[in-house]
Motif scaffolding. Structure first.
Motif, PDB file in Angstrom:
ATOM      1  N   VAL A   1       0.925  -1.377   0.026  1.00 33.25           N
ATOM      2  CA  VAL A   1      -0.037  -0.053   0.081  1.00 33.25           C
ATOM      3  C   VAL A   1       0.927   1.452   0.128  1.00 33.25           C
ATOM      4  CG1 VAL A   1      -1.660   1.270   1.289  1.00 33.25           C
ATOM      5  CG2 VAL A   1      -1.789  -1.298   1.071  1.00 33.25           C
ATOM      6  N   LYS A   2       1.892   1.104   0.601  1.00 32.28           N
ATOM      7  CA  LYS A   2       2.779   2.517   0.855  1.00 32.28           C
ATOM      8  C   LYS A   2       3.390   2.583  -0.308  1.00 32.28           C
ATOM      9  CE  LYS A   2       6.529   3.919   4.006  1.00 32.28           C
ATOM     10  NZ  LYS A   2       7.481   3.843   4.890  1.00 32.28           N
ATOM     11  N   ASP A   3       3.758   1.699  -1.069  1.00 37.15           N
ATOM     12  CA  ASP A   3       4.471   1.691  -2.277  1.00 37.15           C
ATOM     13  C   ASP A   3       3.421   2.195  -3.472  1.00 37.15           C
ATOM     14  OD1 ASP A   3       6.858   1.415  -3.628  1.00 37.15           O
ATOM     15  OD2 ASP A   3       6.430  -0.535  -4.579  1.00 37.15           O
ATOM     16  N   ILE A   4       2.605   1.718  -3.522  1.00 38.50           N
ATOM     17  CA  ILE A   4       1.313   2.284  -4.356  1.00 38.50           C
ATOM     18  C   ILE A   4       1.127   3.582  -4.283  1.00 38.50           C
ATOM     19  CG2 ILE A   4      -1.001   2.123  -5.065  1.00 38.50           C
ATOM     20  CD1 ILE A   4       0.166  -0.223  -6.177  1.00 38.50           C
ATOM     21  N   PHE A   5       1.154   4.050  -3.135  1.00 37.67           N
ATOM     22  CA  PHE A   5       0.571   5.403  -2.758  1.00 37.67           C
ATOM     23  C   PHE A   5       1.778   6.415  -3.327  1.00 37.67           C
ATOM     24  CE2 PHE A   5      -3.037   3.968  -0.561  1.00 37.67           C
ATOM     25  CZ  PHE A   5      -4.128   5.340  -1.064  1.00 37.67           C
ATOM     26  N   ARG A   6       3.090   5.934  -2.967  1.00 37.87           N
ATOM     27  CA  ARG A   6       4.197   6.622  -3.613  1.00 37.87           C
ATOM     28  C   ARG A   6       4.214   6.741  -4.964  1.00 37.87           C
ATOM     29  NH1 ARG A   6       8.646   4.950  -5.779  1.00 37.87           N
ATOM     30  NH2 ARG A   6       8.273   2.573  -5.418  1.00 37.87           N
ATOM     31  N   ILE A   7       3.924   5.685  -5.630  1.00 40.14           N
ATOM     32  CA  ILE A   7       3.768   5.889  -7.000  1.00 40.14           C
ATOM     33  C   ILE A   7       2.832   6.793  -7.407  1.00 40.14           C
ATOM     34  CG2 ILE A   7       3.386   4.601  -9.307  1.00 40.14           C
ATOM     35  CD1 ILE A   7       4.992   2.147  -7.491  1.00 40.14           C
TER      36      ILE A   7
ATOM     37  N   ILE B   1     -13.477  14.053  11.509  1.00 42.99           N
ATOM     38  CA  ILE B   1     -12.944  13.113  10.301  1.00 42.99           C
ATOM     39  C   ILE B   1     -11.898  11.957  11.111  1.00 42.99           C
ATOM     40  CG2 ILE B   1     -11.391  12.956   8.383  1.00 42.99           C
ATOM     41  CD1 ILE B   1     -13.954  14.410   7.966  1.00 42.99           C
ATOM     42  N   LYS B   2     -11.315  12.430  12.173  1.00 43.20           N
ATOM     43  CA  LYS B   2     -10.155  11.426  12.699  1.00 43.20           C
ATOM     44  C   LYS B   2     -11.232  10.264  13.549  1.00 43.20           C
ATOM     45  CE  LYS B   2      -6.266  14.281  14.290  1.00 43.20           C
ATOM     46  NZ  LYS B   2      -5.397  14.678  15.300  1.00 43.20           N
ATOM     47  N   LYS B   3     -12.029  10.741  13.996  1.00 45.69           N
ATOM     48  CA  LYS B   3     -13.127   9.817  14.820  1.00 45.69           C
ATOM     49  C   LYS B   3     -13.548   8.797  13.828  1.00 45.69           C
ATOM     50  CE  LYS B   3     -13.802  12.690  19.007  1.00 45.69           C
ATOM     51  NZ  LYS B   3     -14.706  13.267  19.617  1.00 45.69           N
ATOM     52  N   ALA B   4     -14.178   9.352  12.670  1.00 48.06           N
ATOM     53  CA  ALA B   4     -14.846   8.358  11.903  1.00 48.06           C
ATOM     54  C   ALA B   4     -14.057   7.819  10.818  1.00 48.06           C
ATOM     55  CB  ALA B   4     -15.762   9.443  11.135  1.00 48.06           C
ATOM     56  N   TYR B   5     -13.102   8.272  10.516  1.00 51.39           N
ATOM     57  CA  TYR B   5     -12.361   7.804   9.364  1.00 51.39           C
ATOM     58  C   TYR B   5     -10.781   7.131   9.568  1.00 51.39           C
ATOM     59  CZ  TYR B   5     -16.488   9.196   6.889  1.00 51.39           C
ATOM     60  OH  TYR B   5     -17.822   9.433   6.509  1.00 51.39           O
ATOM     61  N   LEU B   6     -10.236   7.933  10.419  1.00 52.40           N
ATOM     62  CA  LEU B   6      -9.001   7.621  10.867  1.00 52.40           C
ATOM     63  C   LEU B   6      -8.707   6.770  11.907  1.00 52.40           C
ATOM     64  CD1 LEU B   6      -7.264  11.286  10.094  1.00 52.40           C
ATOM     65  CD2 LEU B   6      -7.729   9.240   8.453  1.00 52.40           C
ATOM     66  N   GLY B   7      -9.601   6.298  12.469  1.00 50.72           N
ATOM     67  CA  GLY B   7      -9.402   5.472  13.779  1.00 50.72           C
ATOM     68  C   GLY B   7      -8.842   6.193  14.953  1.00 50.72           C
TER      69      GLY B   7
ATOM     70  N   ALA C   1      -8.100   6.132   4.617  1.00 51.52           N
ATOM     71  CA  ALA C   1      -8.264   7.674   4.498  1.00 51.52           C
ATOM     72  C   ALA C   1      -6.931   8.182   5.005  1.00 51.52           C
ATOM     73  CB  ALA C   1      -9.117   7.779   5.692  1.00 51.52           C
ATOM     74  N   LYS C   2      -6.283   7.599   5.916  1.00 53.55           N
ATOM     75  CA  LYS C   2      -5.026   8.005   6.219  1.00 53.55           C
ATOM     76  C   LYS C   2      -4.024   8.214   5.338  1.00 53.55           C
ATOM     77  CE  LYS C   2      -1.402   7.965   9.915  1.00 53.55           C
ATOM     78  NZ  LYS C   2      -1.894   9.185  10.573  1.00 53.55           N
ATOM     79  N   GLN C   3      -3.965   7.275   4.370  1.00 55.22           N
ATOM     80  CA  GLN C   3      -2.801   7.207   3.488  1.00 55.22           C
ATOM     81  C   GLN C   3      -3.190   8.100   2.183  1.00 55.22           C
ATOM     82  OE1 GLN C   3      -0.097   5.765   2.580  1.00 55.22           O
ATOM     83  NE2 GLN C   3       0.118   4.073   4.198  1.00 55.22           N
ATOM     84  N   ALA C   4      -4.689   8.044   1.976  1.00 59.53           N
ATOM     85  CA  ALA C   4      -5.145   8.814   0.979  1.00 59.53           C
ATOM     86  C   ALA C   4      -4.953  10.628   0.860  1.00 59.53           C
ATOM     87  CB  ALA C   4      -6.761   8.629   0.490  1.00 59.53           C
ATOM     88  N   LEU C   5      -5.384  10.906   2.319  1.00 58.48           N
ATOM     89  CA  LEU C   5      -5.169  12.350   2.843  1.00 58.48           C
ATOM     90  C   LEU C   5      -3.649  12.628   2.782  1.00 58.48           C
ATOM     91  CD1 LEU C   5      -7.826  12.724   5.596  1.00 58.48           C
ATOM     92  CD2 LEU C   5      -7.903  13.362   3.376  1.00 58.48           C
TER      93      LEU C   5
END
Length: 234
Positions: A170-176, A227-233, A194-198
């Motif tokens: 996942v980390k690699d995909i978002f880097r690309i 947003i943190k509570k609902a989507y970022l855990g 959400a965390k990676q996307a943002l």
């Protein structure tokens, strides 16, 4: 570059989108967040011409494309990498990539795009003769994105690129994804991570039951307590 105005869409009697208004500026990465059934994929299907909206307008580069054919939308520069990868499992990696270039008639341009795709994903070059169905999940996701790049997108749509992948992949995909954006390609991203996307986005919209619940700059979203509570855990 892209503007969605008052978009409504249905699946039968199900009202999937309820008056969406979304803007994607040239050169940006814009993310659509939300739980399953929020309307994220329905939005992408409307943009790509797969789902026809009942009301509203989709404007791309100042042209109304709401009722354009799928092929004309791709030719205009909007290309989607679909959820679930959907590679052609019985074709080789290279043949999958060549299938992505079906709208390009310039042989030289196709070869340039192939080399570009391999530069982002060297692993695909190593496996270019291998059947796509024998690749790992992460490699298939790389192939799906690379296949979309073969059509020379100006607006690249990524639907759940991290779905079912290990954290390192996942980390690699978002880097690309970020690298692709730096070359000037505008990206519309649908993602549950959400965390990676943002982290790679300029702006974000949060959808819930076909409506926009929140919107704002991605950095601001990362620090928003709701947003943190609902989507970022958090």
């Amino acid at each position: 570059m892209l503007e969605i105005q008052g978009l409504h869409a249905y699946y039968g009697f199900v009202h999937a989108l309820k008056g969406l208004n979304i803007k994607v500026g040239k050169g940006q990465v814009v993310t659509l967040l939300g739980a399953n059934g929020a309307g994220k994929t329905s939005t992408l299907k409307c943009i790509s011409g797969v789902l026809r909206p009942s009301q509203g307008k989709i404007v791309y580069k100042d042209k109304d494309i709401t009722h354009e054919s799928i092929e004309n939308i791709v030719k205009a520069g909007i290309v989607q990498s679909p959820e679930g990868r959907q590679v052609f499992s019985t074709l080789s990696v290279k043949d999958n990539l060549m299938a992505g270039a079906f709208t390009i008639n310039d042989t030289k341009k196709v070869q340039e795009n192939l080399e570009l795709a391999y530069s982002y994903f060297p692993r695909l070059k190593e496996r270019e003769k291998q059947y796509a169905g024998t690749l790992s999940g992460g490699e298939q996701q790389m192939l799906a994105i690379a296949r979309a790049l073969m059509a020379s997108p100006e607006l690249l749509i990524l639907d759940e690129p991290s779905l079912g992948l290990a954290p390192l992949i996942v980390k690699d995909i978002f880097r690309i994804v970020k690298e692709i954006n730096k070359t000037g390609t505008t990206i519309l991203l649908v993602e549950q991570n959400a965390k990676q996307a943002l982290g790679v986005s300029d702006y974000a919209y949060v959808l819930e039951t076909g409506k926009i619940l929140f919107e704002g700059p991605a950095k601001q979203m990362e620090n928003d307590e709701n947003i943190k509570k609902a989507y970022l855990g958090a």
